[in-house]
Write a protein that holds these residues in place. Structure first.
Motif, PDB file in Angstrom:
ATOM      1  N   VAL A 123       0.898  -1.288  -0.051  1.00 36.87           N
ATOM      2  CA  VAL A 123       0.314   0.130   0.201  1.00 36.87           C
ATOM      3  C   VAL A 123       0.697   1.470  -0.311  1.00 36.87           C
ATOM      4  CG1 VAL A 123      -1.929  -1.189   1.030  1.00 36.87           C
ATOM      5  CG2 VAL A 123      -0.480  -0.261   2.711  1.00 36.87           C
ATOM      6  N   ASP A 124       2.710   1.009   0.182  1.00 33.20           N
ATOM      7  CA  ASP A 124       3.118   2.227   0.101  1.00 33.20           C
ATOM      8  C   ASP A 124       4.203   1.990  -0.693  1.00 33.20           C
ATOM      9  OD1 ASP A 124       1.666   4.111   2.451  1.00 33.20           O
ATOM     10  OD2 ASP A 124       2.838   3.393   3.625  1.00 33.20           O
ATOM     11  N   ARG A 125       4.683   2.868  -1.331  1.00 37.31           N
ATOM     12  CA  ARG A 125       5.878   2.881  -2.538  1.00 37.31           C
ATOM     13  C   ARG A 125       5.275   2.385  -3.502  1.00 37.31           C
ATOM     14  NH1 ARG A 125       8.725   6.864   0.065  1.00 37.31           N
ATOM     15  NH2 ARG A 125       9.217   6.534   2.130  1.00 37.31           N
ATOM     16  N   TYR A 126       4.919   2.188  -4.151  1.00 34.09           N
ATOM     17  CA  TYR A 126       3.825   1.155  -4.972  1.00 34.09           C
ATOM     18  C   TYR A 126       3.648   1.436  -6.305  1.00 34.09           C
ATOM     19  CZ  TYR A 126      -0.287   3.673  -4.483  1.00 34.09           C
ATOM     20  OH  TYR A 126      -1.463   4.449  -4.599  1.00 34.09           O
ATOM     21  N   ARG A 127       4.474   3.104  -6.389  1.00 35.62           N
ATOM     22  CA  ARG A 127       4.570   4.004  -7.598  1.00 35.62           C
ATOM     23  C   ARG A 127       5.871   3.722  -8.404  1.00 35.62           C
ATOM     24  NH1 ARG A 127       0.551   7.933  -9.161  1.00 35.62           N
ATOM     25  NH2 ARG A 127       2.131   8.564 -10.634  1.00 35.62           N
ATOM     26  N   ASN A 128       5.535   4.021  -9.740  1.00 38.24           N
ATOM     27  CA  ASN A 128       7.356   3.304  -9.889  1.00 38.24           C
ATOM     28  C   ASN A 128       7.284   4.984 -10.772  1.00 38.24           C
ATOM     29  OD1 ASN A 128       6.046   3.665 -12.194  1.00 38.24           O
ATOM     30  ND2 ASN A 128       5.559   1.759 -12.290  1.00 38.24           N
ATOM     31  N   LYS A 129       6.590   6.389 -10.669  1.00 37.64           N
ATOM     32  CA  LYS A 129       6.392   7.587 -11.107  1.00 37.64           C
ATOM     33  C   LYS A 129       5.930   8.438 -10.645  1.00 37.64           C
ATOM     34  CE  LYS A 129       3.659   9.646 -14.904  1.00 37.64           C
ATOM     35  NZ  LYS A 129       2.693   9.189 -15.656  1.00 37.64           N
ATOM     36  N   ALA A 130       6.380   9.912 -10.515  1.00 44.46           N
ATOM     37  CA  ALA A 130       6.124  11.344  -9.912  1.00 44.46           C
ATOM     38  C   ALA A 130       6.855  12.000 -10.743  1.00 44.46           C
ATOM     39  CB  ALA A 130       7.249  11.003  -8.992  1.00 44.46           C
ATOM     40  N   GLN A 131       5.935  13.507 -10.781  1.00 43.02           N
ATOM     41  CA  GLN A 131       5.619  14.281 -11.527  1.00 43.02           C
ATOM     42  C   GLN A 131       5.639  15.545 -10.405  1.00 43.02           C
ATOM     43  OE1 GLN A 131       2.742  13.339 -14.985  1.00 43.02           O
ATOM     44  NE2 GLN A 131       4.784  13.687 -15.963  1.00 43.02           N
ATOM     45  N   LEU A 132       6.718  16.113 -10.237  1.00 36.17           N
ATOM     46  CA  LEU A 132       6.781  16.662  -8.709  1.00 36.17           C
ATOM     47  C   LEU A 132       6.703  18.661  -9.463  1.00 36.17           C
ATOM     48  CD1 LEU A 132       9.469  14.598  -7.493  1.00 36.17           C
ATOM     49  CD2 LEU A 132       7.006  15.600  -6.244  1.00 36.17           C
ATOM     50  N   PRO A 133       5.355  19.202  -9.552  1.00 36.94           N
ATOM     51  CA  PRO A 133       5.540  20.616  -9.728  1.00 36.94           C
ATOM     52  C   PRO A 133       6.541  21.259  -8.569  1.00 36.94           C
ATOM     53  CG  PRO A 133       3.713  20.255  -8.377  1.00 36.94           C
ATOM     54  CD  PRO A 133       4.433  18.623  -8.586  1.00 36.94           C
TER      55      PRO A 133
END
Ligand code: SAH
Length: 451
Positions: A123-133
C-alpha cells in the motif's frame, strides 16, 4: 437551514467517489467532510452551504470509526495525493468495491456479477513514476512536491510514502542544485521562469532510473553540473532528459524531448516480457498490480490460439503483447506516436511476430479496420478516464467480436459505456475491481462482455 460556521454533530454514513466522507443532517442535507471515515461521529464546522448539500470540516472526533488508523504521513492533511491514510486498507478496499458497484448499477443501470477487489500487496512505495511541480513562495523559497487538493498551490515535501525511496534522493540532489545555482523556477501566474516539473521514473525489475526536467525553454543553466551530481548520487541512473514546455498550460509535458544523458529510455519487465519506456509513453504506475490486472484480463479474453485480438488504447502494447502467444494475430491501436514506436520495439525485443500497431484515434481506427474487413474475435479496451464512448461501441457491434474485455480507470465512464454495450447486444458478464492506487480514491476495473 444550516449556517456557515455553524457547529453540528454528524455521523458519517458513506463516502463519495472522490474519497470524502458524507453524513446527513436531520433535514436530509448531505454534508461532505474530507478525511472523515464511515462510522465517525463528529463535530463538524460548516464551511459552505448549498441548497441540498453542504461542505464541512472536522472540528472534533466524538466517536472514531472502528476503521480509523493514525495517518503516517506528515503531508496528509494538506496534500491532494492520498485521500485515505486515516482508514484501514480493508476499509479502503470495501469503499472502492462499493464505488464500482454503485457506478455500474446506478449510473449504468447494469446488473452483473461483481468479484471481490484485487487488493494490493503493497500500500506504500508502489508507484514507479512521479511528476513533481515546482514553485517559489512569496519569500522566494523553492517548493517541490504535490498540489494541494483541487488547487495549484505546491505543498513542499521531501519524501512521499507512495514513491520509491530513491525519488527522495533525486529530489534532494535537485533541490541542492537549485539552491546553489539559484535556478530559475517557472511561475504559473506570469508564465516566466524556467524549471516547471521534476519527472522521475523507475523501472522496478531492472532498477533503471529516468530523470526528466520539464523546462520553459530548452534546458537549465549549469545543467552539466546537475547531471554530474545525479550520476554521483544515483548509481542506477540510466538517462536524463529535458522536456521543453513553453506553453501556458497545466499539461505537464511539452512536445519536445532532448536527451542529455543516456539513451532517453529505460526498460522494465511485465508479465515476463521486456518493455522499453520513453518519457511520453504510458506505463502502468503500479507494476505488480498491473500484472495481476492483466492476468484477470487474460482470463476474461479466453484465448485459445486461433483468435484475432484487437487491443485498443494499447499504450506501449503491454496488454496485447502479454497475450500475443495465445492468439493468432494481434493488432494494437494507440494515438501517441512514441508509444506506438515503443510498442513495435517491444514486440521485436520479445520476439513477437504476430503483432502490428497502428498510430491512430481508437474509434476511427476501429472503423477503418472494420471497413478493411478485419473482424477480431476478442477486443481489449483500455481507454483513458473519459472512456471509449458510443461511436466506438457501435463500431465494435458491427465487428461482432465474441468477447470484449474492458479495462477502466473510471467507474463512472465505464458504467456509461457498459450501458451503450448493453444497447448494442453485449452483456456484462462479470466485473473485477482492482486496486492499482492504494491510499488514493482511484479504482481500476476489468470487465468481461459477451455478445
Ligand atoms: N493499455 C495500456 C495503456 C492504457 S492508458 C497499458 O495498460 O499500459 C490509455 C492509453 O490510451 C494511453 O496510452 C493514451 O495515450 C491512449 N489514448 C488516449 N486517447 C486515445 C485515442 N483517442 N485513441 C487511441 N489511443 C488513445
Amino acid at each position: 437551514m444550516l449556517q456557515k460556521n455553524e457547529l453540528i454533530t454528524l455521523t458519517i454514513t458513506s463516502a463519495t467517489a472522490e474519497g470524502s466522507g458524507v453524513g446527513r443532517t436531520d433535514d436530509g442535507i448531505a454534508v461532505f467532510v474530507p478525511q472523515s471515515a464511515v462510522g465517525d461521529v463528529l463535530t463538524v464546522r460548516i464551511l459552505k452551504v448549498k441548497k441540498t448539500y453542504a461542505f464541512g470540516k472536522i472540528e472534533a472526533i466524538l466517536t472514531p470509526a472502528a476503521s480509523r488508523i493514525e495517518p503516517d504521513c506528515p503531508q496528509f492533511r494538506q496534500c491532494g495525493g492520498c485521500v485515505w491514510r486515516h482508514i484501514s486498507y480493508e476499509e479502503e478496499c470495501r469503499l472502492k468495491e462499493q464505488k464500482v458497484i454503485d457506478a455500474i448499477t446506478r449510473i449504468g443501470g447494469v446488473q452483473t456479477t461483481f468479484r471481490p477487489i484485487i487488493s494490493s500487496e503493497r500500500v506504500d512505495r508502489y508507484r514507479n513514476k512521479a511528476q513533481l511541480p515546482l514553485s517559489r513562495d512569496r519569500e522566494g523559497k523553492v517548493r517541490m512536491g504535490f498540489y494541494a487538493f483541487h488547487s495549484h498551490r505546491v505543498i513542499d515535501c521531501s519524501d512521499c510514502a507512495l514513491q520509491p525511496a530513491i525519488f527522495a534522493e533525486v529530489m534532494r540532489v535537485t533541490r541542492e542544485f537549485i539552491g546553489e545555482y539559484d535556478t530559475s523556477i517557472y511561475d504559473e501566474a506570469t508564465g516566466k521562469g524556467s524549471l516547471r516539473h521534476l519527472y522521475i521514473r523507475l523501472a522496478e525489475v531492472t532498477d533503471e532510473l529516468m530523470v526528466c526536467y520539464v523546462v520553459n525553454g530548452n534546458g537549465l543553466k549549469h545543467e552539466d553540473v546537475l547531471i554530474q551530481r545525479l550520476k554521483e548520487a544515483l548509481p542506477n541512473l540510466k538517462t536524463v532528459v529535458f522536456n521543453s514546455n513553453r506553453e501556458k498550460t497545466n499539461v505537464i509535458l511539452g512536445s519536445k524531448n532532448r536527451v542529455a544523458y543516456g539513451s532517453g529510455t529505460i526498460e522494465d519487465e511485465l508479465c515476463g516480457l521486456r518493455f522499453r519506456i520513453s518519457p511520453f509513453s504510458f506505463w502502468q504506475v503500479n507494476r505488480r498490480q498491473a500484472e495481476r490486472l492483466y492476468a484477470q484480463a487474460k482470463a476474461y479474453a479466453g484465448l485459445t490460439g486461433s483468435e484475432v485480438l484487437l487491443d485498443l488504447y494499447c499504450g506501449t502494447g503491454t496488454i496485447g503483447l502479454t497475450m500475443a502467444k495465445d492468439c493468432k494475430q494481434l493488432i494494437g491501436v494507440e494515438v501517441i506516436p512514441d508509444a506506438v514506436r515503443d510498442a513495435e520495439a517491444n514486440a521485436a525485443a520479445n520476439g513477437i511476430q504476430n503483432a502490428r500497431f497502428l498510430c491512430a484515434d481508437a474509434p476511427a481506427a476501429a472503423e477503418q479496420l472494420r471497413q478493411e474487413g478485419v473482424s477480431p474475435d476478442v477486443v481489449i479496451l483500455d481507454p483513458p478516464r473519459k472512456g471509449c464512448g458510443e461511436d466506438l461501441v457501435k463500431t465494435i457491434r458491427k465487428m461482432a467480436p465474441r468477447r470484449v474485455v474492458y479495462v477502466s480507470c473510471d467507474p463512472a465512464t465505464l458504467a456509461r459505456d457498459l450501458k451503450y454495450f448493453a444497447e448494442n447486444g453485449y452483456t456484462t458478464g462479470e466485473v473485477t475491481p482492482c486496486d492499482m492506487f492504494p491510499r488514493t480514491a482511484h479504482v481500476e476495473s476489468v470487465c468481461l462482455l459477451s455478445r
